[in-house]
Design a protein around this motif. Structure first.
Motif, short mmCIF file in Angstrom:
data_model
loop_
_atom_site.label_atom_id
_atom_site.label_comp_id
_atom_site.label_asym_id
_atom_site.label_seq_id
_atom_site.Cartn_x
_atom_site.Cartn_y
_atom_site.Cartn_z
N UNK A 190 25.99 6.31 43.97
CA UNK A 190 25.72 7.22 44.64
C UNK A 190 24.88 8.54 44.44
N UNK A 191 24.19 9.08 44.95
CA UNK A 191 22.96 9.75 44.76
C UNK A 191 24.17 11.43 45.26
N UNK A 192 23.30 12.09 43.98
CA UNK A 192 24.18 13.24 44.17
C UNK A 192 22.83 14.40 44.96
N UNK A 193 23.23 14.84 46.32
CA UNK A 193 21.95 16.09 46.58
C UNK A 193 22.06 17.72 45.22
#
Length: 87
Positions: free
Chosen positions: A1-4
């Motif tokens: 999961x990539x966090x903005x």
């Protein structure tokens, strides 16, 4: 999961503004219970409450409020249709 990155900066900026407002605008801290006089306690309490309301609302919407029948055919629909199909 990539966090903005913008989301993280927004959250950190909001916490900084909340801390600054708490320091500058609150003159008297009344101790209602252990921990309630800590810096940012009520900000965190409000945030956790807001997240709890969103989670509970989404659960109630999926469990009780969403229609599970197709209004055109009357058949039970289990999942959302795939995107990019005929259309």
């Amino acid at each position: 999961m990539r966090i903005d990155r913008g989301l993280v900066l927004g959250i950190v900026g909001g916490l900084a503004l909340s801390a600054l407002a708490d320091i500058l605008l609150v003159e008297h801290r009344e101790r209602l219970f252990a921990g309630s006089d800590l810096l940012l306690f009520w900000t965190g309490f409000g945030f956790v409450g807001c997240v709890g309301i969103v989670v509970a609302s989404k659960w109630a919407g999926h469990a009780f409020l969403m229609r599970h029948d197709d209004p055109y055919t009357g058949e039970r629909v289990e999942a959302e249709p795939e995107e990019g199909g005929d259309g």
